[in-house]
Design an enzyme around this catalytic site. Structure first.
Site, mmCIF file in Angstrom:
data_model
loop_
_atom_site.group_PDB
_atom_site.id
_atom_site.type_symbol
_atom_site.label_atom_id
_atom_site.label_comp_id
_atom_site.label_asym_id
_atom_site.label_seq_id
_atom_site.Cartn_x
_atom_site.Cartn_y
_atom_site.Cartn_z
ATOM 1 N N GLY A 14 -6.047 0.330 0.329
ATOM 2 C CA GLY A 14 -6.961 1.498 0.367
ATOM 3 C C GLY A 14 -7.894 1.706 1.426
ATOM 4 O O GLY A 14 -8.833 2.463 1.391
ATOM 5 N N LYS A 37 -8.834 2.620 14.626
ATOM 6 C CA LYS A 37 -7.550 1.661 14.050
ATOM 7 C C LYS A 37 -7.143 0.971 15.416
ATOM 8 O O LYS A 37 -6.126 1.518 16.192
ATOM 9 C CB LYS A 37 -6.563 2.590 13.378
ATOM 10 C CG LYS A 37 -5.404 1.983 12.833
ATOM 11 C CD LYS A 37 -5.681 1.253 11.305
ATOM 12 C CE LYS A 37 -4.430 0.827 10.876
ATOM 13 N NZ LYS A 37 -4.721 0.122 9.388
ATOM 14 N N GLY A 119 -3.302 -4.398 7.383
ATOM 15 C CA GLY A 119 -2.948 -5.479 6.346
ATOM 16 C C GLY A 119 -4.171 -6.225 5.901
ATOM 17 O O GLY A 119 -5.257 -5.613 5.538
ATOM 18 N N HIS A 178 -8.749 1.980 -7.165
ATOM 19 C CA HIS A 178 -7.760 1.818 -8.291
ATOM 20 C C HIS A 178 -6.446 2.376 -7.898
ATOM 21 O O HIS A 178 -6.065 3.535 -7.684
ATOM 22 C CB HIS A 178 -8.269 2.889 -9.457
ATOM 23 C CG HIS A 178 -9.370 2.577 -10.236
ATOM 24 N ND1 HIS A 178 -9.414 2.059 -11.291
ATOM 25 C CD2 HIS A 178 -10.705 2.190 -9.682
ATOM 26 C CE1 HIS A 178 -10.764 1.744 -11.740
ATOM 27 N NE2 HIS A 178 -11.568 1.784 -10.971
#
Length: 231
Positions: A14, A37, A119, A178
């Protein structure tokens, strides 16, 4: 100007959801924001070039927005380990190549910058032992850890924190996300994290049917990150 590196306990923990939500909150505070990114594999053709969904989300929450290539300079179509994807396209990733690719965007002076890894913490850049974490260590950026709440997350979180400390870096904060709504004893696992993590918890994102930066942002806070005073 505050810069943080965002890593996760694993792939699909996440990181992008948390990074985008933190950027969204910073924008609501009136800060200029920048989401980066550096490396993305798993891209699709869009607007005449390769685009990665995670990087697009970071670009969307950046203000002012820059050209996509600045937000995500190293990108590959195959959804595989980035260094393998790079070799398929005749490129060789290294700490030096990452630094060179990121220099233009690192020159931007946003008040709140998040750099999202790919990752987990130990992402290989090549088969010569260099990792993306080596590049992060060169800059000594504080780290935000996203913990994907699933079976095994306690071990993964502890291992990641140990690796971050071994690199001489500080853990600025951590977020519970979650990712498995059916995981048993979620509350007990979170209690263990709260007792063992050596940094403040920045929030806990519940399972969201509509996972978006705007929906996740209310569950996060930036206070513990000690951002620069812009008043």
């Amino acid at each position: 100007m505050s810069i943080f590196f965002v890593t996760g306990t694993d792939t699909d923990s996440g990181k992008t959801l948390v990074s985008s939500a933190l950027l969204w909150r910073a924008r609501q505070m009136g800060l200029t924001t920048l989401g980066i990114k550096p490396i993305a594999s798993g891209c699709e053709q869009q607007d005449g070039g390769w685009r990665n969904r995670d990087a697009l989300s970071l670009q969307q929450q950046s203000w002012p927005q820059l050209d996509y290539a600045l937000h995500n300079p190293l990108r590959f179509p195959e959804a595989i380990a980035p260094h393998i994807a790079a070799e398929l396209h005749g490129q060789h990733l290294s700490v030096t190549s990452v630094e060179q690719a990121l220099q233009p965007v690192l020159a931007q002076k946003a008040q709140f910058t998040l750099i999202e890894g790919a990752g987990g913490w130990y992402l290989p850049l090549n088969n010569q032992g260099q990792m993306l974490s080596d590049w992060v260590a060169q800059h000594a950026w504080p780290v935000v850890l996203v913990i994907g709440l699933r079976l095994g997350c306690l071990n993964h979180a502890s291992l990641t924190v140990s690796a971050i400390r071994q690199a001489g870096l500080s853990l600025a904060g951590w977020v519970v996300n979650h990712v498995d709504p059916d995981m048993p004893y979620q509350r007990e696992n979170i209690a263990t994290l709260q007792a063992t993590m050596p940094a403040p918890c920045l929030g806990r994102i519940p399972w969201l049917e509509q996972a978006s930066a705007e929906n996740a942002a209310p569950f996060l806070n930036l206070q513990s990150l000690h951002l620069v005073d812009v008043g």
